[in-house]
Scaffold this motif. Structure first.
Motif, PDB file in Angstrom:
ATOM      1  N   GLN A  48      28.556  47.112  38.297  1.00  0.00           N
ATOM      2  CA  GLN A  48      29.326  47.753  37.792  1.00  0.00           C
ATOM      3  C   GLN A  48      29.612  47.889  36.464  1.00  0.00           C
ATOM      4  O   GLN A  48      29.736  46.682  35.854  1.00  0.00           O
ATOM      5  CB  GLN A  48      30.626  48.148  38.907  1.00  0.00           C
ATOM      6  N   THR A  49      30.250  48.812  35.754  1.00  0.00           N
ATOM      7  CA  THR A  49      30.366  48.788  34.383  1.00  0.00           C
ATOM      8  C   THR A  49      31.578  47.853  34.159  1.00  0.00           C
ATOM      9  O   THR A  49      32.607  47.855  34.513  1.00  0.00           O
ATOM     10  CB  THR A  49      30.874  50.178  33.991  1.00  0.00           C
ATOM     11  N   LYS A  50      31.429  46.932  33.081  1.00  0.00           N
ATOM     12  CA  LYS A  50      32.295  45.576  32.847  1.00  0.00           C
ATOM     13  C   LYS A  50      33.540  46.305  32.537  1.00  0.00           C
ATOM     14  O   LYS A  50      33.444  47.178  31.735  1.00  0.00           O
ATOM     15  CB  LYS A  50      31.539  44.774  31.839  1.00  0.00           C
ATOM     16  N   GLY A  51      34.473  45.771  33.142  1.00  0.00           N
ATOM     17  CA  GLY A  51      35.970  46.077  32.732  1.00  0.00           C
ATOM     18  C   GLY A  51      36.387  47.487  33.345  1.00  0.00           C
ATOM     19  O   GLY A  51      37.539  47.822  33.199  1.00  0.00           O
ATOM     20  N   ILE A  52      35.648  48.374  33.815  1.00  0.00           N
ATOM     21  CA  ILE A  52      35.917  49.551  34.695  1.00  0.00           C
ATOM     22  C   ILE A  52      35.662  49.355  36.223  1.00  0.00           C
ATOM     23  O   ILE A  52      36.571  49.079  36.745  1.00  0.00           O
ATOM     24  CB  ILE A  52      35.328  50.801  33.857  1.00  0.00           C
ATOM     25  N   GLY A  53      34.463  49.647  36.421  1.00  0.00           N
ATOM     26  CA  GLY A  53      34.080  49.548  37.797  1.00  0.00           C
ATOM     27  C   GLY A  53      34.151  47.982  38.295  1.00  0.00           C
ATOM     28  O   GLY A  53      34.618  47.841  39.519  1.00  0.00           O
ATOM     29  N   SER A  54      33.767  47.071  37.342  1.00  0.00           N
ATOM     30  CA  SER A  54      34.076  45.691  37.801  1.00  0.00           C
ATOM     31  C   SER A  54      35.260  45.148  38.378  1.00  0.00           C
ATOM     32  O   SER A  54      35.420  44.221  38.848  1.00  0.00           O
ATOM     33  CB  SER A  54      33.533  44.683  36.846  1.00  0.00           C
ATOM     34  N   ALA A  55      36.357  46.143  37.834  1.00  0.00           N
ATOM     35  CA  ALA A  55      37.485  45.810  37.966  1.00  0.00           C
ATOM     36  C   ALA A  55      38.152  45.988  39.666  1.00  0.00           C
ATOM     37  O   ALA A  55      38.980  45.158  40.088  1.00  0.00           O
ATOM     38  CB  ALA A  55      38.848  46.724  37.393  1.00  0.00           C
ATOM     39  N   VAL A  56      37.288  46.453  40.367  1.00  0.00           N
ATOM     40  CA  VAL A  56      37.450  46.839  41.730  1.00  0.00           C
ATOM     41  C   VAL A  56      37.355  45.063  42.440  1.00  0.00           C
ATOM     42  O   VAL A  56      37.669  45.164  43.784  1.00  0.00           O
ATOM     43  CB  VAL A  56      36.724  47.527  42.619  1.00  0.00           C
ATOM     44  N   ALA A  57      36.789  44.313  41.583  1.00  0.00           N
ATOM     45  CA  ALA A  57      36.771  43.045  42.288  1.00  0.00           C
ATOM     46  C   ALA A  57      38.038  41.923  41.720  1.00  0.00           C
ATOM     47  O   ALA A  57      37.902  40.789  42.050  1.00  0.00           O
ATOM     48  CB  ALA A  57      35.418  42.204  41.889  1.00  0.00           C
ATOM     49  N   GLU A  58      38.866  42.446  41.198  1.00  0.00           N
ATOM     50  CA  GLU A  58      39.810  41.724  40.333  1.00  0.00           C
ATOM     51  C   GLU A  58      40.945  41.428  41.619  1.00  0.00           C
ATOM     52  O   GLU A  58      41.384  42.231  42.294  1.00  0.00           O
ATOM     53  CB  GLU A  58      40.476  42.464  39.379  1.00  0.00           C
ATOM     54  N   ASP A  59      41.413  40.045  41.666  1.00  0.00           N
ATOM     55  CA  ASP A  59      42.517  39.853  42.501  1.00  0.00           C
ATOM     56  C   ASP A  59      43.668  40.690  42.693  1.00  0.00           C
ATOM     57  O   ASP A  59      44.009  40.880  43.804  1.00  0.00           O
ATOM     58  CB  ASP A  59      42.974  38.200  42.206  1.00  0.00           C
ATOM     59  N   ASP A  60      44.299  41.164  41.546  1.00  0.00           N
ATOM     60  CA  ASP A  60      45.218  41.917  41.480  1.00  0.00           C
ATOM     61  C   ASP A  60      45.233  43.255  42.214  1.00  0.00           C
ATOM     62  O   ASP A  60      45.984  43.915  42.919  1.00  0.00           O
ATOM     63  CB  ASP A  60      45.763  42.446  39.947  1.00  0.00           C
ATOM     64  N   PHE A  61      43.890  43.810  42.000  1.00  0.00           N
ATOM     65  CA  PHE A  61      43.520  45.068  42.624  1.00  0.00           C
ATOM     66  C   PHE A  61      43.287  44.693  44.425  1.00  0.00           C
ATOM     67  O   PHE A  61      43.784  45.426  45.098  1.00  0.00           O
ATOM     68  CB  PHE A  61      42.281  45.480  42.072  1.00  0.00           C
ATOM     69  N   LEU A  62      42.936  43.592  44.508  1.00  0.00           N
ATOM     70  CA  LEU A  62      42.433  43.270  45.939  1.00  0.00           C
ATOM     71  C   LEU A  62      43.450  43.017  46.902  1.00  0.00           C
ATOM     72  O   LEU A  62      43.479  42.966  47.924  1.00  0.00           O
ATOM     73  CB  LEU A  62      41.195  42.128  45.946  1.00  0.00           C
ATOM     74  N   LYS A  63      44.732  42.697  46.181  1.00  0.00           N
ATOM     75  CA  LYS A  63      45.995  42.297  46.829  1.00  0.00           C
ATOM     76  C   LYS A  63      46.496  43.425  47.831  1.00  0.00           C
ATOM     77  O   LYS A  63      47.007  42.952  49.045  1.00  0.00           O
ATOM     78  CB  LYS A  63      47.149  41.956  45.848  1.00  0.00           C
ATOM     79  N   GLN A  64      46.197  44.586  47.587  1.00  0.00           N
ATOM     80  CA  GLN A  64      46.400  45.754  48.308  1.00  0.00           C
ATOM     81  C   GLN A  64      46.213  45.635  49.678  1.00  0.00           C
ATOM     82  O   GLN A  64      46.436  46.334  50.774  1.00  0.00           O
ATOM     83  CB  GLN A  64      46.428  47.050  47.414  1.00  0.00           C
ATOM     84  N   PHE A  65      44.895  44.931  50.077  1.00  0.00           N
ATOM     85  CA  PHE A  65      44.278  44.668  51.286  1.00  0.00           C
ATOM     86  C   PHE A  65      44.805  43.539  51.897  1.00  0.00           C
ATOM     87  O   PHE A  65      44.030  43.411  53.216  1.00  0.00           O
ATOM     88  CB  PHE A  65      42.683  44.714  50.868  1.00  0.00           C
TER      89      PHE A  65
END
Length: 183
Positions: free
Chosen positions: A122-139
């Motif tokens: 995915q686009t670096k820094g935009i779409g690739s952000a869905v793999a960041e730990d801070d984002f994934l904590k919500q799950f």
């Protein structure tokens, strides 16, 4: 127009380009045959490490048993641990057709025990952000026995990464469907 000039201006360039194309194609096939097994082995090693990473009860991939009796679309792998927990891998298309790979560990009750996401296509820094730990904590601790809907129950997509977020949620729901199929 003489026969010689027809050969030089029309036929010879076609023959030369055809020979060059054939040689380049053979070289590409040779390189592919040498690199494909290495790429496959690296992908397998990464996947096994991710399986172990999302299953807290497992310390080594040798403890995992591959499950093959599922039919859920989008799911590309399932392993089961001795304690009944499992890890499910799903892949969906994100931005520009790039694949978002998601692996979720689930305990015997279908509760999320870990999540691993590869959004490197995915686009670096935009779409690739869905793999960041801070984002994934919500799950963390998500009930994966029921559909995961973006914007509901405290889980949301990544702002500015619509296609990647949709791919992530589609893969999560593939995982939910597969868990329910196997449970």
């Amino acid at each position: 127009m003489s026969k010689s000039s027809n050969w030089e201006s029309t036929i010879k360039p076609i023959v030369v380009l055809s020979v060059i194309s054939l040689i380049v194609s053979l070289l590409l096939a040779l390189v592919n045959s040498m690199t494909a097994p290495v790429i496959a082995e690296n992908t397998k090693r990464t996947t096994l490490a991710a399986y172990v990473g999302v299953l807290p009860s497992v310390s080594d991939a040798s403890e995992l048993e591959e499950v093959t009796d599922y039919t859920t679309a989008g799911v590309t792998g399932v392993v089961k641990a001795p304690d009944g927990s499992m890890a499910i891998k799903a892949e969906e298309s994100g931005f520009d057709g790039g694949i978002v790979t998601v692996i979720v560990g689930l305990d015997a009750n279908g509760t999320e025990t870990g999540i691993w996401v590869d959004a490197s296509t995915q686009t670096k820094g935009i779409g690739s952000a869905v793999a960041e730990d801070d984002f994934l904590k919500q799950f963390d601790g998500l009930d994966c026995t029921q559909s995961v809907v973006m914007g509901q129950n405290g889980v949301d997509g990544k702002s500015g990464a619509t296609f990647s977020s949709k791919a992530l949620f589609a893969a999560l729901n593939d995982i939910v469907n597969c868990y329910n199929e196997l449970a």
